[in-house]
Design a protein around this motif. Structure first.
Motif, PDB file in Angstrom:
ATOM      1  N   LEU A 218       1.189 -41.554 -20.494  1.00 39.66           N
ATOM      2  CA  LEU A 218       1.079 -40.104 -20.727  1.00 39.66           C
ATOM      3  C   LEU A 218      -0.372 -39.718 -21.002  1.00 39.66           C
ATOM      4  O   LEU A 218      -0.887 -38.726 -20.464  1.00 39.66           O
ATOM      5  N   GLU A 219      -1.034 -40.515 -21.842  1.00 43.01           N
ATOM      6  CA  GLU A 219      -2.431 -40.244 -22.186  1.00 43.01           C
ATOM      7  C   GLU A 219      -3.314 -40.329 -20.932  1.00 43.01           C
ATOM      8  O   GLU A 219      -4.189 -39.493 -20.707  1.00 43.01           O
ATOM      9  N   ASN A 224      -6.984 -37.947 -17.321  1.00 40.29           N
ATOM     10  CA  ASN A 224      -7.621 -38.113 -16.012  1.00 40.29           C
ATOM     11  C   ASN A 224      -7.171 -37.111 -14.967  1.00 40.29           C
ATOM     12  O   ASN A 224      -7.860 -36.924 -13.967  1.00 40.29           O
ATOM     13  N   PHE A 225      -6.039 -36.461 -15.187  1.00 40.06           N
ATOM     14  CA  PHE A 225      -5.524 -35.563 -14.144  1.00 40.06           C
ATOM     15  C   PHE A 225      -5.236 -34.156 -14.680  1.00 40.06           C
ATOM     16  O   PHE A 225      -5.809 -33.185 -14.184  1.00 40.06           O
ATOM     17  N   ASN A 229      -7.283 -30.524 -13.987  1.00 38.20           N
ATOM     18  CA  ASN A 229      -6.584 -29.752 -12.948  1.00 38.20           C
ATOM     19  C   ASN A 229      -6.432 -30.533 -11.630  1.00 38.20           C
ATOM     20  O   ASN A 229      -6.375 -29.957 -10.557  1.00 38.20           O
ATOM     21  N   LYS A 230      -6.364 -31.851 -11.737  1.00 44.28           N
ATOM     22  CA  LYS A 230      -6.114 -32.674 -10.545  1.00 44.28           C
ATOM     23  C   LYS A 230      -4.611 -32.934 -10.510  1.00 44.28           C
ATOM     24  O   LYS A 230      -4.124 -33.973 -10.965  1.00 44.28           O
ATOM     25  N   LEU A 231      -3.888 -31.969  -9.953  1.00 42.12           N
ATOM     26  CA  LEU A 231      -2.423 -32.042 -10.057  1.00 42.12           C
ATOM     27  C   LEU A 231      -1.758 -32.523  -8.771  1.00 42.12           C
ATOM     28  O   LEU A 231      -0.555 -32.433  -8.616  1.00 42.12           O
ATOM     29  N   THR A 235      -3.224 -28.727  -5.934  1.00 36.24           N
ATOM     30  CA  THR A 235      -4.545 -28.222  -6.372  1.00 36.24           C
ATOM     31  C   THR A 235      -5.692 -28.830  -5.550  1.00 36.24           C
ATOM     32  O   THR A 235      -6.860 -28.660  -5.877  1.00 36.24           O
ATOM     33  N   GLY A 236      -5.346 -29.548  -4.478  1.00 34.78           N
ATOM     34  CA  GLY A 236      -6.390 -30.088  -3.597  1.00 34.78           C
ATOM     35  C   GLY A 236      -6.947 -31.418  -4.062  1.00 34.78           C
ATOM     36  O   GLY A 236      -7.773 -32.026  -3.389  1.00 34.78           O
ATOM     37  N   GLU A 237      -6.520 -31.881  -5.222  1.00 29.40           N
ATOM     38  CA  GLU A 237      -6.962 -33.190  -5.677  1.00 29.40           C
ATOM     39  C   GLU A 237      -5.977 -33.796  -6.664  1.00 29.40           C
ATOM     40  O   GLU A 237      -5.410 -33.102  -7.511  1.00 29.40           O
ATOM     41  N   GLY A 238      -5.754 -35.083  -6.499  1.00 31.72           N
ATOM     42  CA  GLY A 238      -4.923 -35.856  -7.419  1.00 31.72           C
ATOM     43  C   GLY A 238      -5.527 -37.244  -7.404  1.00 31.72           C
ATOM     44  O   GLY A 238      -6.706 -37.420  -7.708  1.00 31.72           O
TER      45      GLY A 238
END
Ligand code: NAD
Length: 254
Positions: A218-219, A224-225, A229-231, A235-238
């Motif tokens: 979870l942490e 890191n994501f 906003n790396k969803l 959002t264009g990035e994960g």
């Protein structure tokens, strides 16, 4: 970023000569190291047998096999064998005493940049880390026999392995796609599902199981994501960047 180009293979026995040939086939500059020139001569003979297997099982062409041979070098002097190595893969006998002696000798002559990996099937990297002179650049990289047909490897660090070194060696989706023939790996699928959903699923599991290890996941997802906003695809990035994620590129599986 760690980039591997020169690989030294220590030990040209059952697994060593296969890893050497497979690495050379995939374009790496490979130096095969063993205890004597006589043993290395035997390895050259065994490569002839592999050539037939690559033709039969992979439909390898004469040009590809010629290029493979050109990528193979031989050396029975350890210092010479590793002088340019980015990665040294050890495939010497499954005997802790022999491996420890080898790592102690290697530690004195290998350049600082070289990452060490043991191909040991049953011994742990933590058993040898202290003898390598570079515990942070040491981990296990375990290949399967008949490597040209089963082109995957298990990667295992130990408590002091540098995460960047671990990441440079491991690549989950590539292994999955090669091993199963699936068009996507599990990490790419996480981006499609979305990191927030993954977070919520893991939070539910953490609450149900009370497993403290789940909190690490979870942490990790939060820091890191989610906070960045790396969803995922939305959002264009994960784990990958979109619209052209690396796993869709033609050379991803090479
Ligand atoms: P092997 O006995 O066939 O080959 C060992 C090679 O190491 C020989 O060429 C030998 O001359 C060389 N050697 C011995 N002492 C050395 C030294 N001090 N420095 C450099 N070279 C030395 O062994 P193998 O079956 O290839 O196994 C090697 C490693 O790979 C082991 O750790 C084993 O657990 C692992 N492994 C083996 C298999 C398998 O199917 N055989 C599969 C996966 C992993």
């Amino acid at each position: 970023m760690i980039n591997f180009k020169n690989i030294t293979l220590a030990g040209s026995g059952v697994l060593g000569y296969q890893i050497a040939f497979q690495s050379a086939f995939h374009g790496y500059n490979v130096t095969v190291y063993d205890i004597s020139d006589k043993v290395l001569e035997k390895a050259k003979g065994k490569f002839e047998g592999l050539k037939a297997a690559y033709k039969r099982d992979l439909k390898a062409t004469e040009e590809q096999l010629q290029a493979t041979y050109e990528n193979l070098n031989y050396q029975s002097n350890l210092a010479e064998a590793v002088k340019d190595a980015d990665l040294m893969i050890e495939a010497i006998p499954e005997n802790p005493k022999i491996k420890i002696e080898f790592y102690e000798k290697l530690a004195k002559v290998a350049p600082e940049k070289t990452v060490f990996a043991t191909n040991s099937s049953t011994l742990l990297p933590s058993q040898f880390a202290a003898h390598t002179g570079r515990p942070s650049k040491f981990l296990a990289l375990h290949f399967a026999n008949e490597i040209w047909k089963h082109n995957t490897a298990e990667v295992m660090g130990h408590s002091q392995t540098d995460p960047e070194v671990f990441q440079a060696i491991v690549d989950i989706d590539k292994t999955w796609m090669k091993g199963t023939g699936a068009p996507l790996g599990p990490v790419a699928i996480l981006d499609i599902i979305g990191i927030t959903t993954m977070y919520n699923i893991n939070k539910n599991i953490a609450e149900q199981t009370q497993d403290p290890l789940m909190n690490n996941i979870l942490e990790y997802l939060q820091d890191n994501f989610i906070k960045k906003n790396k969803l995922g695809v939305s959002t264009g990035e994960g784990f990958y960047s979109y619209p052209n994620p690396n796993y869709q590129k033609a050379d991803f599986l090479k």
